[in-house]
Scaffold this motif. Structure first.
Motif, PDB file in Angstrom:
ATOM      1  N   ALA A  22       3.044  10.041  -8.233  1.00 27.31           N
ATOM      2  CA  ALA A  22       4.112  10.625  -8.794  1.00 27.31           C
ATOM      3  C   ALA A  22       3.718   9.431 -10.306  1.00 27.31           C
ATOM      4  N   PRO A  23       2.672   9.600 -11.066  1.00 28.01           N
ATOM      5  CA  PRO A  23       2.166   8.425 -11.745  1.00 28.01           C
ATOM      6  C   PRO A  23       3.007   8.537 -12.810  1.00 28.01           C
ATOM      7  N   ASP A  24       3.735   9.793 -13.009  1.00 29.74           N
ATOM      8  CA  ASP A  24       4.696   9.744 -14.770  1.00 29.74           C
ATOM      9  C   ASP A  24       6.132   9.442 -14.363  1.00 29.74           C
ATOM     10  N   GLY A  25       5.884   9.000 -13.361  1.00 27.96           N
ATOM     11  CA  GLY A  25       7.203   8.331 -12.685  1.00 27.96           C
ATOM     12  C   GLY A  25       7.628   6.849 -12.927  1.00 27.96           C
ATOM     13  N   GLY A  26       6.463   6.377 -13.612  1.00 27.44           N
ATOM     14  CA  GLY A  26       6.477   4.970 -14.299  1.00 27.44           C
ATOM     15  C   GLY A  26       6.441   4.869 -15.497  1.00 27.44           C
ATOM     16  N   SER A  27       6.282   5.930 -15.978  1.00 25.40           N
ATOM     17  CA  SER A  27       5.465   5.710 -17.427  1.00 25.40           C
ATOM     18  C   SER A  27       6.585   4.622 -18.442  1.00 25.40           C
ATOM     19  N   ASP A  28       8.067   4.493 -18.295  1.00 19.61           N
ATOM     20  CA  ASP A  28       8.873   3.510 -18.869  1.00 19.61           C
ATOM     21  C   ASP A  28       8.835   2.361 -18.120  1.00 19.61           C
ATOM     22  N   VAL A  32      -1.928   1.199 -12.271  1.00 19.58           N
ATOM     23  CA  VAL A  32      -1.792   2.763 -11.450  1.00 19.58           C
ATOM     24  C   VAL A  32      -1.464   3.400 -12.284  1.00 19.58           C
ATOM     25  N   GLY A  33      -2.456   4.068 -12.600  1.00 13.31           N
ATOM     26  CA  GLY A  33      -3.130   4.948 -13.287  1.00 13.31           C
ATOM     27  C   GLY A  33      -3.124   5.140 -14.769  1.00 13.31           C
ATOM     28  N   THR A  34      -3.503   3.586 -15.254  1.00  9.71           N
ATOM     29  CA  THR A  34      -3.823   3.397 -16.263  1.00  9.71           C
ATOM     30  C   THR A  34      -5.544   2.530 -16.628  1.00  9.71           C
ATOM     31  N   GLU A  35      -6.238   2.860 -17.755  1.00 15.10           N
ATOM     32  CA  GLU A  35      -7.428   1.870 -17.176  1.00 15.10           C
ATOM     33  C   GLU A  35      -7.575   0.846 -16.741  1.00 15.10           C
ATOM     34  N   LEU A  36      -6.659   0.244 -16.615  1.00 12.89           N
ATOM     35  CA  LEU A  36      -7.149  -0.792 -16.146  1.00 12.89           C
ATOM     36  C   LEU A  36      -7.154  -0.928 -14.429  1.00 12.89           C
ATOM     37  N   LEU A  44       0.605  -1.187   0.518  1.00 15.29           N
ATOM     38  CA  LEU A  44      -0.297  -0.458   0.139  1.00 15.29           C
ATOM     39  C   LEU A  44       0.661   1.184  -0.223  1.00 15.29           C
ATOM     40  N   GLU A  45       2.527   1.134   0.839  1.00 19.72           N
ATOM     41  CA  GLU A  45       2.926   2.437   0.629  1.00 19.72           C
ATOM     42  C   GLU A  45       3.326   2.418  -0.802  1.00 19.72           C
ATOM     43  N   GLU A  46       4.009   1.794  -1.405  1.00 16.36           N
ATOM     44  CA  GLU A  46       4.064   1.301  -2.715  1.00 16.36           C
ATOM     45  C   GLU A  46       3.217   1.697  -3.954  1.00 16.36           C
ATOM     46  N   ILE A  47       1.983   2.256  -3.907  1.00 16.76           N
ATOM     47  CA  ILE A  47       0.661   2.247  -4.776  1.00 16.76           C
ATOM     48  C   ILE A  47       0.793   3.136  -4.469  1.00 16.76           C
TER      49      ILE A  47
END
Length: 442
Positions: free
Chosen positions: A227-233, A242-246, A218-221
């Motif tokens: 910072a959702p853009d930090g995981g774009s790659d 996280v932060g997607t249509e799923l 839960l901390e990681e989520i």
């Protein structure tokens, strides 16, 4: 009832004296079971349990797996195991009908072919980190190594690069949770569950361990939502949600499902890796085929033969030697009337060892899968139908990649005598001696 239908009462019934022989259908050598004299279908009604139809009639099996509405996998797991305590009853494996289809659509993409290719570098990295720790030239338990490989791969695939302040806490929490699941205390709870109507007694140590895992997830989520853009790659499973249509669950449910993915793959991966190593040690001719491909630098041939080795190992040693469905309502499969609440058991290993489906079925012969890929009707390691294991393609690719990486640097020494037997007291098929092999330098 239609005149063409038969009821469970009309089928052969096992007497009490035969119940102890059921295990013979769930361990290698099923062809020697005296229960085969009852035919392809028979009924067992142990005291205190629902009526159970055991069938290896392939028309029955196909209709059972094709019937997505009238049968439940989750109710079988709840009745005979403590899976509901480990996974939570809202997890995918416990859902039926439209709920199951919806969750499967949401959790399927990270395990499809394109996603699988992105995990290969991580798998290679895990082997290269663990392999120097294994002894060379002396026997050791490859099953133990398999558990180390499994947890390394799973943490990387599911969570990717976790922030340093949480990385070690997550690993230790997961290890502690797995350890509690495998403890004698929880084993006792699991063994009692079928005897008391499927009720799993509270087991606070496991709950505490689960809460520790969920707290870190839960901390990681939360950090990724900030910072959702930090995981774009990023390509890990969590980042694909996280932060997607799923991303259609609250954080508690998402954490539970991520934990469920870990648990669902951990033991099955390790045990399968152990059996592959044990099979290669007991069949030096197969090891020689792999040596030839490696020495020639023929990666295509190596991967092709490894895929065949994995498939043949899973045919002879499926981690789960049976599967089952419980009727949600009165229904019919292949002319057999199944009343609501009854359970249909499919003895997977018996089908895998049948000469009707495989020539020389008890012989380890990977070559059978070089020209003919595993048939989804008679190769049932991952089940079939709507409830076929979501991670099946992942598990097959993972086993090939991990062993390819190992065998490029090590050889497996031949052993004298037959392959080790499965553990006697284990619901699945696990190597009794923990897949004891010897690695040699290449």
């Amino acid at each position: 009832m239609s005149p063409t239908q038969v009821s469970l009462r009309e089928l052969p019934h096992l007497g009490t004296r035969h119940l102890g022989q059921i295990g013979g259908l769930l361990r290698p050598g099923t062809h020697a079971s005296p229960l085969l004299e009852f035919g392809e279908r028979f009924v067992i009604t142990p005291p205190g349990f629902p009526a159970m139809l055991v069938t290896h009639d392939m028309d029955d099996v196909r209709e059972l797996f094709a019937n997505h509405e009238d049968f439940s996998v989750g109710q079988v797991l709840s009745r005979f195991s403590s899976h509901d305590m480990m996974f939570g009853k809202q997890s995918l494996i416990f859902l039926d009908g439209e709920e199951h289809r919806r969750e499967r659509r949401l959790f399927g993409p990270p395990f499809q072919s394109k996603a699988l290719r992105s995990y290969e570098d991580l798998m290679v990295e895990v082997v290269e980190r663990e392999l120097p720790k294994w002894p060379v030239g002396e026997p050791f338990e490859f099953l133990t190594a398999g558990y180390d490989l499994a947890i390394g791969v799973l943490l990387g695939v599911v969570f990717g690069a976790v922030a340093e302040e949480r990385r070690d806490r997550l690993r230790q929490a997961v290890i502690g949770w797995f350890g509690e699941i495998e403890s004698r205390g929880f084993l006792a709870v699991t063994l009692i569950t079928p005897l008391i109507g499927g009720y799993t007694l509270p087991y606070p140590p496991l709950r505490r361990r689960q809460d520790e895992v969920d707290a870190v997830i839960l901390e990681e989520i939360a950090a990724r939502r900030v910072a959702p853009d930090g995981g774009s790659d990023r390509r890990d499973v969590l980042s694909r949600y996280v932060g997607t249509e799923l991303d259609q669950h609250d954080d508690v449910a998402l954490a539970r499902n991520m934990r469920g993915i870990l648990l669902g793959a951990y033991e099955t991966t390790a045990i399968t890796l152990g059996w592959i190593a044990a099979m290669l040690a007991a069949h030096p001719e197969a090891m020689a085929e792999l040596d030839t491909a490696i020495d020639a630098g023929d990666d295509g041939r190596l991967d092709e033969y490894l895929d065949a080795v994995v498939a043949e190992t899973m045919r002879l040693r499926p981690v789960s030697p049976f599967t089952g469905r419980r009727a949600l309502r009165d229904t019919v499969i292949n002319g057999v009337a199944i009343p609501k609440g009854a359970i249909v058991i499919v003895p997977i290993l018996l089908i895998h060892e049948s000469p009707q489906h495989y020539k020389d079925p008890l012989t380890f012969r990977p070559e059978r899968f070089l020209t003919d890929r595993p048939n989804g009707h008679t190769w049932l390691t991952f089940g079939a139908g709507a409830h076929r294991c979501l991670g099946a393609s992942f598990a097959l690719a993972e086993a090939r990649i991990l062993f390819r990486t190992v065998l490029r640097q090590r050889r497996i020494a031949a052993i004298d005598g037959p392959i080790e037997a499965p553990r006697r007291f284990h619901t699945g098929l696990s190597p009794a001696d923990n897949a004891r092999i010897t690695l040699l330098p290449r």
